[in-house]
Design an enzyme around this catalytic site. Structure first.
Site, PDB file in Angstrom:
ATOM      1  N   CYS A 133       0.952  -1.269  -0.121  1.00  0.00           N
ATOM      2  CA  CYS A 133       0.249   0.125  -0.091  1.00  0.00           C
ATOM      3  C   CYS A 133       0.716   1.240   0.024  1.00  0.00           C
ATOM      4  CB  CYS A 133      -0.929  -0.057   1.076  1.00  0.00           C
ATOM      5  SG  CYS A 133      -2.010   1.439   1.275  1.00  0.00           S
ATOM      6  N   CYS A 179      -1.613   1.650  -2.998  1.00  0.00           N
ATOM      7  CA  CYS A 179      -2.437   2.662  -2.948  1.00  0.00           C
ATOM      8  C   CYS A 179      -1.987   4.101  -2.811  1.00  0.00           C
ATOM      9  CB  CYS A 179      -3.408   2.284  -1.549  1.00  0.00           C
ATOM     10  SG  CYS A 179      -3.163   1.058  -0.825  1.00  0.00           S
ATOM     11  N   LYS A 226      -0.173   5.479  -5.932  1.00  0.00           N
ATOM     12  CA  LYS A 226      -1.073   5.506  -7.006  1.00  0.00           C
ATOM     13  C   LYS A 226      -2.306   6.727  -6.947  1.00  0.00           C
ATOM     14  CE  LYS A 226      -4.785   3.515  -5.969  1.00  0.00           C
ATOM     15  NZ  LYS A 226      -5.820   2.476  -5.553  1.00  0.00           N
ATOM     16  N   TYR A 230      -9.636  -2.943 -10.366  1.00  0.00           N
ATOM     17  CA  TYR A 230      -9.408  -1.558  -9.949  1.00  0.00           C
ATOM     18  C   TYR A 230      -8.063  -1.125 -10.114  1.00  0.00           C
ATOM     19  CZ  TYR A 230      -7.155  -3.157  -5.592  1.00  0.00           C
ATOM     20  OH  TYR A 230      -6.177  -3.954  -4.803  1.00  0.00           O
ATOM     21  N   GLU A 277      -7.651   1.775 -12.653  1.00  0.00           N
ATOM     22  CA  GLU A 277      -7.121   3.266 -12.167  1.00  0.00           C
ATOM     23  C   GLU A 277      -6.026   3.720 -13.009  1.00  0.00           C
ATOM     24  OE1 GLU A 277      -8.449   2.230  -7.496  1.00  0.00           O
ATOM     25  OE2 GLU A 277      -6.477   1.772  -8.314  1.00  0.00           O
ATOM     26  N   ARG A 302     -15.357  -6.450 -12.342  1.00  0.00           N
ATOM     27  CA  ARG A 302     -16.175  -7.653 -11.845  1.00  0.00           C
ATOM     28  C   ARG A 302     -16.226  -7.364 -10.416  1.00  0.00           C
ATOM     29  NH1 ARG A 302     -14.523 -12.678 -10.627  1.00  0.00           N
ATOM     30  NH2 ARG A 302     -12.651 -12.548 -10.961  1.00  0.00           N
ATOM     31  N   HIS A 315     -27.243  21.606   1.038  1.00  0.00           N
ATOM     32  CA  HIS A 315     -27.417  22.151  -0.181  1.00  0.00           C
ATOM     33  C   HIS A 315     -26.487  23.681  -0.498  1.00  0.00           C
ATOM     34  CE1 HIS A 315     -29.574  23.048  -4.178  1.00  0.00           C
ATOM     35  NE2 HIS A 315     -29.557  24.534  -3.624  1.00  0.00           N
ATOM     36  N   GLU A 345     -26.730  15.458  -1.343  1.00  0.00           N
ATOM     37  CA  GLU A 345     -27.944  15.533  -0.980  1.00  0.00           C
ATOM     38  C   GLU A 345     -28.742  14.649  -1.692  1.00  0.00           C
ATOM     39  OE1 GLU A 345     -30.020  19.404  -2.232  1.00  0.00           O
ATOM     40  OE2 GLU A 345     -27.956  19.852  -3.075  1.00  0.00           O
TER      41      GLU A 345
END
Length: 458
Positions: A43, A48, A51, A180, A184, A207, A439, A444
């Site tokens: 990681c 991660c 990346k 992923y 990515e 998938r 908002h 929302e």
């Protein structure tokens, strides 16, 4: 425990192993840890974290374009791959230092070496040949990129490991895979100006995620210029005289590229680790078989993280390591619940998801209410960019419990983290309806969708 050199010896200095080592040490255990490469694991070092930094870098090309719609004039611009890589390396070095210091602060003895298992209570450091004994051994060595070893010319491809350290950015790349990591990196390279093609053997990318979100992400990727080839794989890779590559596919395509990157899955990093010698059971893919408490069939050996192939996510490995240490050394037994895990795909556009997909939910109950909202994010009303945001909520029609929420669009990962809390608490559709909207925000929509867009009844 004084008959052993350590109460616990951890093999693997990634997030799960480091967490287990530190927590065990705070409970009073004598702990040693060995890592053959760099502390921080996949990681932090080659996954991660770098990346995500590359994802940030790749988004600036669109940000510059969008600025004009808000009155900005952006002058001449240029991108330096070398500067990005150097900045990334500096940050990774900083993080690795933090991992080391945190271990040292808890008096964990750090060994910079590959360690292998000799028996149920013994490990050997390959750098010195030294053997060390421990009452408990924790295996947390993670997984490594899979490549098709039988593919002719497969030696010419790179994986995500090498992608972080390329000497130069190619003008054209083909990424093989539909998970992923592949998705990515396709977004990263495309955003950095690389002519990008994604090739995947399946009918749709990503998938395991919700079907509608999978299709929506792919369509948005194609709008951004990524060429997506489905239902096809490479048959051979050819290196041409000028050093470029041509990937020949089973479907008859010839894809030219400066680099071909394989992101076709990861394999548990258990080869030559000595697990067979200790009698540890593994599955056909080499993943270590464990129970809910992360214990293997050998009472003194445990395993956490990707090497067990349960839920291959860094936060899961951290939780598993923490639960192991608390249970074995802290007299606070608990196990990790893998049934409801929020996650994000840092595709472009981003995807955040928690809970059941529509396909999974239908396997549990035939009665579902589906709420969907697709719209242009407010930012793009001025930027003019043709990009949609999609939100989808899956509700059990009988109990009104929210079973899953899936989002495609800006900050979807951030939203998924908060939604994970609500679903863990068992939120119902009425709970969402009672919540006042913030908002103007995209989020929302989650509390203003009143009527189902689809009612499924068995």
């Amino acid at each position: 425990m004084t008959d052993y050199d350590y109460d616990l010896f951890v093999i693997g200095g990634g997030s799960g192993g480091v967490r287990a080592a530190r927590i065990a040490a705070t409970h009073g255990a004598r702990v040693g840890i060995a890592e053959e490469y760099r502390y921080g694991g996949t990681c932090v070092i080659r996954g991660c974290v770098p990346k995500k930094l590359f994802v940030y870098a790749s988004k600036f090309s669109e940000e510059f374009e969008d600025a004009e719609g808000f009155g900005w004039t952006v002058g001449e611009r240029a991108f330096s791959w070398d500067k990005l890589v150097a900045a990334k390396d500096q940050e990774i070095t900083r993080l690795e230092g933090i991992y080391r210091r945190n271990l040292e602060r808890t008096d964990v003895e750090v060994h910079d070496s590959r360690a292998v298992i000799e028996d149920a209570h013994t490990v050997r450091l390959l750098s010195t040949g030294q053997t060390l004994s421990a009452k408990f051994i924790l295996v947390a060595v993670g997984a490594s990129p899979n490549v098709d070893e039988g593919l002719p010319g497969g030696e010419h491809v790179i994986t995500s490991n090498e992608a972080f350290h390329l000497a130069e950015l190619p003008s054209k790349i083909v990424v093989a895979g539909g998970g992923y990591i592949a998705v990515e990196f396709a977004g990263i390279f495309n955003g950095l100006g690389v002519d990008t093609t994604l090739i995947y053997r399946g009918e749709e990318i990503l998938r395991g995620f919700d079907g509608e979100l999978r299709t929506a992400v792919r369509q948005e990727m194609e709008k951004k210029g990524i060429k997506v080839v489905l239902n096809d794989t490479f048959s051979r890779i050819e290196k041409t005289a000028d050093g470029t590559l041509t990937g020949h596919t089973k479907g008859g395509l010839a894809l030219d590229a400066g680099q071909i990157m394989f992101a076709i899955g990861r394999n548990p990093h258990t080869r030559d680790l000595g697990l067979e010698k200790a009698g540890v059971e593994m599955d056909a893919a080499g993943a270590i078989k464990v129970g809910a408490d992360s214990r293997t069939n050998v009472a003194s050996i445990y395993a956490v993280g990707d090497v067990t192939n349960r839920a291959n996510l860094t936060p899961v490995a951290i939780r598993e390591g923490h639960a192991f240490a608390d249970t074995v050394f802290g007299n606070k037994p608990w196990t990790v619940d893998h049934s409801l895990i929020a996650t994000a795909v840092f595709s472009q556009p981003e995807m955040g998801t928690v809970g059941l997909t529509q396909e999974e939910a239908l396997q549990r109950t035939p009665n579902l209410d589906i709420y969907k909202s697709s719209f242009r994010p407010m930012k793009h009303t001025l930027s003019g960019r043709d990009e949609k945001m999609l939100m989808k909520m899956i509700v059990d029609a009988d109990t009104q419990k929210v079973l899953g929420v899936h989002i495609m669009g800006p900050d979807a990962g951030e939203l998924a983290q908060i939604l994970g809390i609500t679903l863990q608490m068992g939120a119902t559709k009425a709970d969402f309806d009672r919540t006042i909207a913030v908002h103007p925000t995209a989020a929302e929509e989650l509390v203003t969708m009143r009527e189902p867009t689809e009612r499924l009844r068995g």
